[in-house]
Write an enzyme that holds these catalytic residues in place. Structure first.
Site, PDB file in Angstrom:
ATOM      1  N   LYS A 189      -2.370  -7.734  10.918  1.00 35.99           N
ATOM      2  CA  LYS A 189      -3.713  -7.569  11.471  1.00 35.99           C
ATOM      3  C   LYS A 189      -4.742  -7.259  10.386  1.00 35.99           C
ATOM      4  CE  LYS A 189      -3.298  -2.650  12.710  1.00 35.99           C
ATOM      5  NZ  LYS A 189      -4.297  -2.184  11.727  1.00 35.99           N
ATOM      6  N   ASP A 190      -4.284  -6.852   9.190  1.00 41.35           N
ATOM      7  CA  ASP A 190      -5.200  -6.564   8.091  1.00 41.35           C
ATOM      8  C   ASP A 190      -5.534  -7.797   7.260  1.00 41.35           C
ATOM      9  OD1 ASP A 190      -5.243  -3.851   8.717  1.00 41.35           O
ATOM     10  OD2 ASP A 190      -3.559  -3.385   7.392  1.00 41.35           O
TER      11      ASP A 190
ATOM     12  N   LEU B 159     -13.028  -0.278  16.277  1.00 41.70           N
ATOM     13  CA  LEU B 159     -14.146  -0.707  17.105  1.00 41.70           C
ATOM     14  C   LEU B 159     -13.651  -1.439  18.349  1.00 41.70           C
ATOM     15  CD1 LEU B 159     -17.229  -0.525  16.998  1.00 41.70           C
ATOM     16  CD2 LEU B 159     -17.256  -2.776  15.934  1.00 41.70           C
ATOM     17  N   ARG B 160     -12.540  -2.162  18.216  1.00 41.57           N
ATOM     18  CA  ARG B 160     -11.941  -2.851  19.375  1.00 41.57           C
ATOM     19  C   ARG B 160     -11.522  -1.840  20.440  1.00 41.57           C
ATOM     20  NH1 ARG B 160      -6.768  -3.129  20.975  1.00 41.57           N
ATOM     21  NH2 ARG B 160      -6.047  -2.297  18.987  1.00 41.57           N
ATOM     22  N   ARG B 161     -10.780  -0.819  20.025  1.00 40.01           N
ATOM     23  CA  ARG B 161     -10.329   0.175  20.998  1.00 40.01           C
ATOM     24  C   ARG B 161     -11.500   0.915  21.617  1.00 40.01           C
ATOM     25  NH1 ARG B 161      -5.713   1.886  16.814  1.00 40.01           N
ATOM     26  NH2 ARG B 161      -3.988   0.590  17.558  1.00 40.01           N
TER      27      ARG B 161
ATOM     28  N   THR C 116      -2.375  11.838   9.700  1.00 37.23           N
ATOM     29  CA  THR C 116      -3.676  12.510   9.672  1.00 37.23           C
ATOM     30  C   THR C 116      -4.319  12.515  11.047  1.00 37.23           C
ATOM     31  OG1 THR C 116      -4.039  11.877   7.359  1.00 37.23           O
ATOM     32  CG2 THR C 116      -5.986  12.468   8.639  1.00 37.23           C
ATOM     33  N   ARG C 117      -4.222  11.391  11.732  1.00 43.39           N
ATOM     34  CA  ARG C 117      -4.839  11.306  13.062  1.00 43.39           C
ATOM     35  C   ARG C 117      -4.121  12.196  14.077  1.00 43.39           C
ATOM     36  NH1 ARG C 117      -6.049   4.834  13.724  1.00 43.39           N
ATOM     37  NH2 ARG C 117      -5.866   4.388  11.513  1.00 43.39           N
TER      38      ARG C 117
ATOM     39  N   ARG D 238       0.849  -1.186   0.000  1.00 41.42           N
ATOM     40  CA  ARG D 238       0.000   0.000   0.000  1.00 41.42           C
ATOM     41  C   ARG D 238       0.885   1.237   0.000  1.00 41.42           C
ATOM     42  NH1 ARG D 238      -2.815  -0.051   5.289  1.00 41.42           N
ATOM     43  NH2 ARG D 238      -3.823   1.827   4.475  1.00 41.42           N
TER      44      ARG D 238
ATOM     45  N   THR E 140     -11.046   7.459  17.657  1.00 38.73           N
ATOM     46  CA  THR E 140     -10.467   6.195  17.211  1.00 38.73           C
ATOM     47  C   THR E 140     -11.288   5.631  16.061  1.00 38.73           C
ATOM     48  OG1 THR E 140      -9.824   3.938  17.817  1.00 38.73           O
ATOM     49  CG2 THR E 140     -11.754   4.842  18.923  1.00 38.73           C
TER      50      THR E 140
ATOM     51  N   ARG F 247     -10.657   8.524  11.220  1.00 36.10           N
ATOM     52  CA  ARG F 247     -10.082   7.815  10.096  1.00 36.10           C
ATOM     53  C   ARG F 247      -8.841   8.536   9.581  1.00 36.10           C
ATOM     54  NH1 ARG F 247     -12.225   4.705   6.469  1.00 36.10           N
ATOM     55  NH2 ARG F 247     -10.035   4.402   5.997  1.00 36.10           N
ATOM     56  N   GLY F 248      -8.064   7.817   8.758  1.00 34.02           N
ATOM     57  CA  GLY F 248      -6.883   8.409   8.151  1.00 34.02           C
ATOM     58  C   GLY F 248      -5.616   7.729   8.612  1.00 34.02           C
ATOM     59  N   ASN F 249      -4.499   8.032   7.939  1.00 35.84           N
ATOM     60  CA  ASN F 249      -3.230   7.428   8.340  1.00 35.84           C
ATOM     61  C   ASN F 249      -2.720   8.049   9.638  1.00 35.84           C
ATOM     62  OD1 ASN F 249      -1.866   9.869   7.691  1.00 35.84           O
ATOM     63  ND2 ASN F 249      -1.616   9.234   5.566  1.00 35.84           N
TER      64      ASN F 249
ATOM     65  N   CYS G 145     -14.863  -6.945  10.884  1.00 32.18           N
ATOM     66  CA  CYS G 145     -14.463  -5.633  11.387  1.00 32.18           C
ATOM     67  C   CYS G 145     -15.531  -5.041  12.308  1.00 32.18           C
ATOM     68  CB  CYS G 145     -14.219  -4.672  10.222  1.00 32.18           C
ATOM     69  SG  CYS G 145     -12.779  -5.065   9.223  1.00 32.18           S
TER      70      CYS G 145
END
Length: 310
Positions: free
Chosen positions: A85-86, A132-134, A156-157, A11, A129, A151-153, A244
């Protein structure tokens, strides 16, 4: 070792590129390859394109891997570098996991410009965040907090935090370290408080099944301990068939001659939490991971699991 150009797929996010370059450097060092022996080919995945809504709404795994896997199957690249994890627990026919690099720090990082840790957040504080886990884990321990989508890399966050969109956020310690941003970590969160995602902090190399040339090339990069732990975690997730949209966490590690596993399933709002712990020999990693899933299902996890076809 003299070989034709090795085509590596990845990616295009800064973290993905950092991981791709790490693999390239390790491959080059392992086989004394020149700088032009390995090409890095960038692909935009479905997960990269969806920026207007939480990925949990889209559902399913593979949002950050499908385009890379398609390129592998079309023989456009020789190997794909993923955040483990993806990856889906069941890989497409014709593909296999060829190597797992030595795992980084598995913990989540608490990041805030105002507060030192989760406990210091005042009631009503806003936490951003995209996980959903966090979200579920945070609301389980601090139901008085407000969670908003983030959202975002990584960059960005962090920018959103600086802009005051939220009082705090969470990112993987491993990702920040790989981006040389460890100084942005306010405090790492113990896994006893926030169990990581399955395979968090592990880099996987996916290849075509039966491609012996590439399998031999990447073999020196495989870390046995990391691969065994990730195998156990993925077996746990596979049996639960989690998507997810289901907060599932799991972490395995070697402790002496034993493999220890902690697993967790939560409701999205954090009000319900189920935990499991197993220990056994490393050679039974898949069986132990599966047994842990059976145990947590027996505790009532079925009521919390949202199946991908729902």
């Amino acid at each position: 070792m003299q070989a034709a150009t090795i085509r590596l797929g990845t990616r295009g996010s800064p973290l993905a590129l950092a991981q791709a370059h790490e693999v390239k450097e390790k491959l080059s060092a392992a086989h004394s390859l020149g700088p032009d022996a390995i090409s890095i080919n960038v692909f935009k995945t479905t997960g990269d394109r969806i920026l207007d809504r939480p990925l949990a709404e889209v559902g399913g795994k593979g949002l950050f891997t499908k385009e890379l896997e398609d390129a592998l199957l079309r023989d456009e690249i020789d190997l794909a570098v993923h955040s483990m994890k993806d990856m889906q627990t069941a890989l497409p026919d014709g593909l296999t996991l060829g190597a797992v690099l030595p795992r980084e720090d598995v913990r989540d990082a608490f990041i805030s410009l105002k507060y030192p840790d989760v406990d210091a957040l005042p009631s009503g504080a806003v936490v951003g965040t995209s996980s959903l886990r966090r979200q579920a884990q945070l609301l389980n321990i601090r139901p008085d907090l407000k969670v908003v989508g983030f959202r975002g890399n990584v960059q960005t966050r962090l920018k959103k935090l600086e802009d005051g969109v939220a009082d705090a956020t969470f990112l993987a310690v491993a990702g920040l370290k790989r981006l040389n941003l460890a100084d942005r970590i306010t405090s790492p969160v113990p896994i006893s408080k926030m169990l990581p995602a399955v395979a968090q902090a592990a880099i996987g190399i996916e290849i075509r099944a039966g491609d012996e040339r590439i399998a031999d090339l990447i073999a020196p990069l495989n870390d046995a301990a990391s691969a065994i732990a990730v195998t156990m975690e993925r077996a746990f997730l596979a049996r639960l068939e989690g998507s997810c949209r289901t907060p599932i966490a799991g972490h395995a590690w070697l402790k002496g001659p034993h493999l220890v596993f902690w697993g967790q399933v939560l409701s999205p709002d954090g009000t319900k939490e189920l935990n499991v712990e197993r220990i056994g020999p490393p050679e039974q990693a898949i069986g132990i991971g599966t047994a842990a899933a059976e145990q947590i299902l027996g505790l009532g996890a079925n009521a919390l699991l949202q199946r991908p076809d729902v």
